[in-house]
Design a protein around this motif. Structure first.
Motif, PDB file in Angstrom:
ATOM      1  N   ARG A   5       0.377  -1.319   0.298  1.00 52.31           N
ATOM      2  CA  ARG A   5       0.549  -0.271  -0.323  1.00 52.31           C
ATOM      3  C   ARG A   5       1.061   1.018   0.084  1.00 52.31           C
ATOM      4  O   ARG A   5       0.381   2.131  -0.033  1.00 52.31           O
ATOM      5  N   TYR A   6       2.323   1.278   0.076  1.00 56.00           N
ATOM      6  CA  TYR A   6       3.089   1.578   0.357  1.00 56.00           C
ATOM      7  C   TYR A   6       4.047   2.282  -0.581  1.00 56.00           C
ATOM      8  O   TYR A   6       4.145   1.087  -1.654  1.00 56.00           O
ATOM      9  N   HIS A   9      -6.766 -14.213   6.848  1.00 50.82           N
ATOM     10  CA  HIS A   9      -6.342 -13.004   5.853  1.00 50.82           C
ATOM     11  C   HIS A   9      -6.877 -11.748   5.999  1.00 50.82           C
ATOM     12  O   HIS A   9      -8.130 -11.437   6.365  1.00 50.82           O
ATOM     13  N   TYR A  10      -6.196 -10.514   5.835  1.00 52.90           N
ATOM     14  CA  TYR A  10      -6.122  -9.394   5.797  1.00 52.90           C
ATOM     15  C   TYR A  10      -6.522  -8.781   4.947  1.00 52.90           C
ATOM     16  O   TYR A  10      -4.777  -8.320   4.529  1.00 52.90           O
ATOM     17  N   ILE A  11      -7.419  -8.826   4.130  1.00 52.32           N
ATOM     18  CA  ILE A  11      -6.540  -8.086   1.775  1.00 52.32           C
ATOM     19  C   ILE A  11      -6.607  -6.912   2.374  1.00 52.32           C
ATOM     20  O   ILE A  11      -7.902  -6.710   2.791  1.00 52.32           O
ATOM     21  N   ARG A  12      -6.023  -6.302   1.847  1.00 50.36           N
ATOM     22  CA  ARG A  12      -5.868  -4.925   1.614  1.00 50.36           C
ATOM     23  C   ARG A  12      -5.208  -3.941  -0.058  1.00 50.36           C
ATOM     24  O   ARG A  12      -4.837  -4.567  -0.759  1.00 50.36           O
ATOM     25  N   PHE A  13      -6.467  -3.157  -0.582  1.00 51.66           N
ATOM     26  CA  PHE A  13      -6.428  -2.876  -2.018  1.00 51.66           C
ATOM     27  C   PHE A  13      -6.808  -1.541  -1.995  1.00 51.66           C
ATOM     28  O   PHE A  13      -7.765  -0.895  -0.928  1.00 51.66           O
ATOM     29  N   VAL A  22      -1.674   4.850  -9.362  1.00 51.45           N
ATOM     30  CA  VAL A  22      -1.084   3.366  -8.843  1.00 51.45           C
ATOM     31  C   VAL A  22      -2.787   2.866  -8.476  1.00 51.45           C
ATOM     32  O   VAL A  22      -3.644   2.795  -8.634  1.00 51.45           O
ATOM     33  N   ALA A  23      -2.427   1.744  -8.351  1.00 53.83           N
ATOM     34  CA  ALA A  23      -2.907   0.699  -7.997  1.00 53.83           C
ATOM     35  C   ALA A  23      -1.900  -0.670  -6.587  1.00 53.83           C
ATOM     36  O   ALA A  23      -1.193  -1.120  -7.432  1.00 53.83           O
ATOM     37  N   TYR A  24      -2.842  -1.261  -5.807  1.00 51.53           N
ATOM     38  CA  TYR A  24      -1.650  -2.105  -5.037  1.00 51.53           C
ATOM     39  C   TYR A  24      -2.845  -2.828  -4.722  1.00 51.53           C
ATOM     40  O   TYR A  24      -4.357  -2.818  -4.529  1.00 51.53           O
ATOM     41  N   ILE A  25      -2.705  -4.183  -4.220  1.00 51.95           N
ATOM     42  CA  ILE A  25      -3.023  -5.803  -3.478  1.00 51.95           C
ATOM     43  C   ILE A  25      -2.328  -6.040  -2.701  1.00 51.95           C
ATOM     44  O   ILE A  25      -1.184  -6.477  -2.831  1.00 51.95           O
ATOM     45  N   GLU A  26      -2.672  -6.087  -1.399  1.00 53.82           N
ATOM     46  CA  GLU A  26      -1.861  -7.129  -0.048  1.00 53.82           C
ATOM     47  C   GLU A  26      -2.244  -7.850  -0.128  1.00 53.82           C
ATOM     48  O   GLU A  26      -3.972  -7.782   0.745  1.00 53.82           O
TER      49      GLU A  26
END
Length: 892
Positions: A297-298, A521-525, A570-574
């Protein structure tokens, strides 16, 4: 076991049920109004002569109303059990209502301070029976899927009382908790200072919390508590003499740190060239530093992340705090706008140094025969409004503004006598005039409007509109004139003039999601876009002129560099997930595009970190991160002023790129004690620097060179986190180098902050509730630099002979080692149930170590036979001697 047995009974019933009319097809009637589910099921069974079998423990606490007449039993049950996890099955002459095996429900909510109503960031939530856990996010929200049945949740947060709550999970639960601050000032014991989501298990990539308590209790410069100066006491974090020179982490540049206020990047964090930061400790709610293992996310920087969150304001009561010290005054006010629904926070800081700096420096300059003064002023303003629209919606409006103004001016005259002539020497008199003025101003503006929305108990969203701006202006000139009194003629004039300008404006939007529906699971996007507007420019020059003419401008003086605009996407997924009971991984992708006129740069940046809890008190961590940085910070060390220039990547200048990998070990070898070891290696490419000899920078793109760098080392931290004595001892062994095609003849050389050894000690001791003592000591190898080792004459066509300075190999010399001891004492006086006074006294640089800031090359006129010539002198400049401090604070 009971559920498994029930499952086989259901399967047996299904296989052997007769072909006669099924019980669930019978016609039944039911009329209930605002009844509990339990009451409705009992009434259904009694009125219709049907045997219903169920456990009250599995029934959710809900109320139902319905009116049905002569409809099938399965239709009534479907209506009663809709939106629940309950199922039913006909077994013989009865209908069994049950929860399927492995049914899970989610407990979610918000954690806040019981006194102020402010949300708590990174609080720990642990389920005692299963060992599952999580942590609250940046807005105090948590969500934890758990098996149905009895669960015991423990809520803990540093400095707050641990609270436990029992639940019987029959349905999703929304549970908000107001946590109370600990009644004792003793800190709670923690296994590690890293952020944890499971008791004792550090979350990969979560970084290290910067404790505001420590920032306000450790020794300060001038009584000014500062979270940035606190980071200087951590291994792997370097800075220049007394903080001047910025933040350099693990061999990185000052411009490679992603520093944010409420999620918005800040381009300049320094007051007084780095002696203080722009972060008013009154306004800071939490701060987190990440040096390696960056979550997806950073992005946008290579070396570190410093995520600072500001106070939200007390939504229950009004509060006021005021501080006055030797260097600044601070005033903060907060309170509810609508009680327990909307609040505000306002904090201002302004410098007091100018009140005595100008008179003092006038006197000092007069002693040297000069007429002039030094003036300096800065201010900071933090403001925040927040409003709870509903239990699922929250609005935040944040604003920061800060500015510095520095002036140094003076003039002096002296009469010189020289014997001239070979046959009959005659004495000629000259007047030497020196005049100079430096005028510097710089300032930040940061704003954000955020909307939090809770879509469900496991999907949280934050939408933010952001703005960040930076303006820097520097004007300087210095003129040395030699005037022959007998002829009224100016024999020689040396001058140095320059103008520097840099402005940046970023406007952006960001949408982030937290998704916690899947157990373990802890999903951030999310996505992010920003519009960058740069207006950089720099003019600097030196020269020599004979005669009486005025110095009007530099030959070929350039215009300010052209404006540059760019878009960043920017696009992200973790996903932070758990394998087994003791292994946590964080895997993600950060995709970025930087579009500038004529070219677009794309990058896919993988991130991976893992933490293995070997035992209750031993943890191992490994991480890998690839980063890209589309903006560059140029610094010209040849100019004695802070002429740092932010510039974007262009069609000619590529973004910086880098990767870092490392391993760490944590050992909590006894209660309250821990030791941490961390080894890392970092590689960086497309680093930007000014080419050697670049002075007339009408086009910065034509006067820079790209290169590479590496950094590697080991860091150790011994920490005591409980008891009357708290503190840590840190050590780092590090190497850092640079290589540019147009610097040092293309050969590698040590980076300026290639400091081999660093020791850092910080101690806090509470004697009684009303007094505590603290001390800090730092030692580091001197930074690398290039002093002038000689001069030679160069013939420039059309100009003539010019004296050039030879600096030898780049950074081949070392400054003397830097070391300093600071001490402080805090006294607390409670005069009322709400009124609290704090008096802080301390001494900075107790044994008056003269740590060199830089070496200056100065000129003076000497007689060489029958001629007058200039002679260069190499002079060491140091900054802060032993300095006492006093600060008074009142709070209620």
């Amino acid at each position: 076991m009971k559920q498994l047995l029930l499952f086989f009974l259901l399967l047996f019933s299904f296989l052997f049920t007769s072909h006669a009319q099924r019980l669930v097809e019978r016609r039944v009637s039911l009329a209930v109004e605002d009844a509990t589910l339990e009451e409705a099921l009992y009434q259904l069974a009694d009125q219709n002569g049907i045997l219903l079998s169920f456990s009250n423990d599995i029934l959710p606490a809900r109320r139902v109303s319905m009116q049905m007449d002569q409809v099938s039993l399965k239709l009534v049950l479907a209506q009663l059990l809709q939106n629940t996890a309950l199922q039913y099955q006909e077994i013989g002459n009865q209908v069994v209502i049950f929860l399927p095996p492995e049914t899970t429900f989610t407990i979610s909510g918000f954690l806040e301070d019981a006194r102020t109503g402010e949300r708590l960031i990174n609080a720990n939530i642990l389920e005692r029976n299963s060992g599952r856990g999580t942590a609250s996010n940046e807005y105090g929200f948590y969500s934890l899927p758990l098996p149905a049945g009895k669960v015991v949740l423990a809520f803990s947060y540093l400095g707050y009382e641990t609270q436990e709550k029992e639940f019987v999970l029959r349905e999703p639960v929304l549970f908000n908790l107001a946590m109370k601050a600990s009644l004792t000032l003793e800190p709670v014991e923690v296994v590690s200072q890293r952020i944890t989501s499971i008791a004792g298990v550090p979350v990969p990539g979560a970084g290290q919390e910067i404790d505001i308590y420590e920032a306000e209790h450790l020794p300060t410069l001038g009584g000014e508590s500062d979270i940035i100066r606190l980071t200087h006491l951590l291994p792997g974090v370097q800075t220049g003499t007394d903080g001047v020179g910025g933040l350099h982490i693990r061999g990185g540049d000052n411009g490679q740190n992603l520093i944010m206020i409420d999620g918005v990047p800040v381009y300049n964090i320094a007051h007084a060239a780095g002696l203080f930061s722009v972060f008013n400790s009154h306004a800071v709610r939490s701060a987190r530093l990440i040096k390696g293992g960056f979550p997806a996310r950073y992005g946008g920087r290579l070396s570190s992340v410093l995520d600072i969150r500001t106070r939200e304001g007390n939504s229950k009561n009004f509060g006021l705090r005021g501080d006055v010290g030797m260097l600044s005054g601070r005033l903060s006010v907060e309170g509810p706008i609508v009680r327990e629904k909307a609040s505000f926070f306002l904090s201002g800081r302004w410098s007091l140094a100018d009140w005595y700096l100008q008179p003092l420096t006038r006197g000092l300059k007069e002693e040297k025969g000069e007429d002039g003064f030094i003036g300096y002023h800065f201010y900071d303003l933090n403001a925040k409004l927040n409003y709870e629209l509903s239990g699922r919606d929250h609005l935040y409006l944040s604003y920061y503004s800060g500015s510095d103004r520095y002036t140094n001016q003076g003039q002096a005259s002296d009469t010189l006598a020289f014997a001239e002539g070979s046959q009959q020497p005659a004495t000629n008199f000259y007047r030497f005039d020196r005049q100079y003025k430096d005028a510097v101003s710089w300032g930040n503006r940061v704003a954000s409007l955020r909307w939090n929305h809770l879509f469900s108990d496991n999907l949280f969203a934050n939408l933010a509109l952001t703005y960040s701006g930076l303006d820097v202006r520097i004007n300087y000139f210095a003129v040395d004139s030699l005037f022959q009194l007998s002829t009224q003629h100016t024999v020689n004039r040396l001058f140095e003039v320059g103008y520097y300008s840099s402005s940046i404006e970023d406007v952006g939007a960001r949408l982030d999601f937290d998704y916690l529906a899947i157990p373990h699971h802890y999903i951030r996007f999310g996505i992010n876009l920003a519009h960058h507007d740069f207006l950089p420019g720099l003019l600097a020059g030196t020269g020599e002129k004979s005669g009486n003419g005025e110095i009007d401008s530099l030959p070929g003086s350039p215009e300010i560099s052209r404006r540059a605009v760019a878009m960043e996407y920017v696009a992200y997924i973790e996903d932070e997930f758990r394998l087994g009971r003791n292994l946590i991984l964080n895997a993600g992708l950060h995709a970025a595009a930087f579009s500038t006129p004529g070219k677009a740069y794309w990058s896919i940046q993988p991130r991976l970190s893992a933490n293995w809890q070997v035992s209750k008190r031993i943890g191992l961590e490994a991480y890998y991160s690839r980063m890209q940085q589309p903006v560059h910070l140029l610094s010209n060390s040849a100019v004695g002023l802070p002429t740092e220039l932010w510039v974007p990547s262009t069609d000619k200048v590529a973004p910086q790129e880098g990767w870092q990998l490392g391993m760490a070990a944590n050992w909590a070898f006894r209660p309250g004690w821990s030791v941490e070891l961390d080894g890392y290696f970092k590689s960086m490419d497309n680093l930007l620097a000014y080419s050697e000899g670049a002075l007339f920078l009408n086009d910065w793109e034509e006067n820079v060179t790209a290169g590479s760098g590496t950094a590697y080392g080991t860091e150790a931290l011994l920490r005591k986190s409980s008891g009357k004595l708290r503190g840590w001892l840190g050590y780092s062994l590090a190497w850092a180098d640079r290589q540019y095609e147009q610097i040092n003849n293309g050969q590698p050389y040590p980076y300026k902050f290639d400091r081999r050894h660093e020791f850092k000690l910080a101690l806090m001791y509470r004697i009684q509730d009303w007094v505590d003592l603290s001390a800090s000591w730092v030692y580091s190898t001197g930074f690398a630099f290039s002093p002038p080792i000689g001069q030679y004459e160069v013939i420039i066509p059309g100009v003539g002979p010019v004296q050039a300075i030879d600096f030898g190999d780049k950074n081949a010399f070392r400054m003397p080692a830097y070391h300093r001891l600071d001490v402080a004492a805090n006294f607390y006086i409670q005069t009322d149930t709400r009124l609290r006074h704090t008096i802080n006294v301390g001494v900075y640089n107790l044994y008056n170590r003269r740590n060199p800031l830089y070496y200056d090359l100065r000129s003076r006129y000497v007689q060489d036979g029958n001629n007058i010539r200039t002679q260069k002198e190499f002079v060491q400049v140091w900054l802060i001697p032993m300095l006492p401090s006093l600060n008074y604070s009142i709070q209620f």
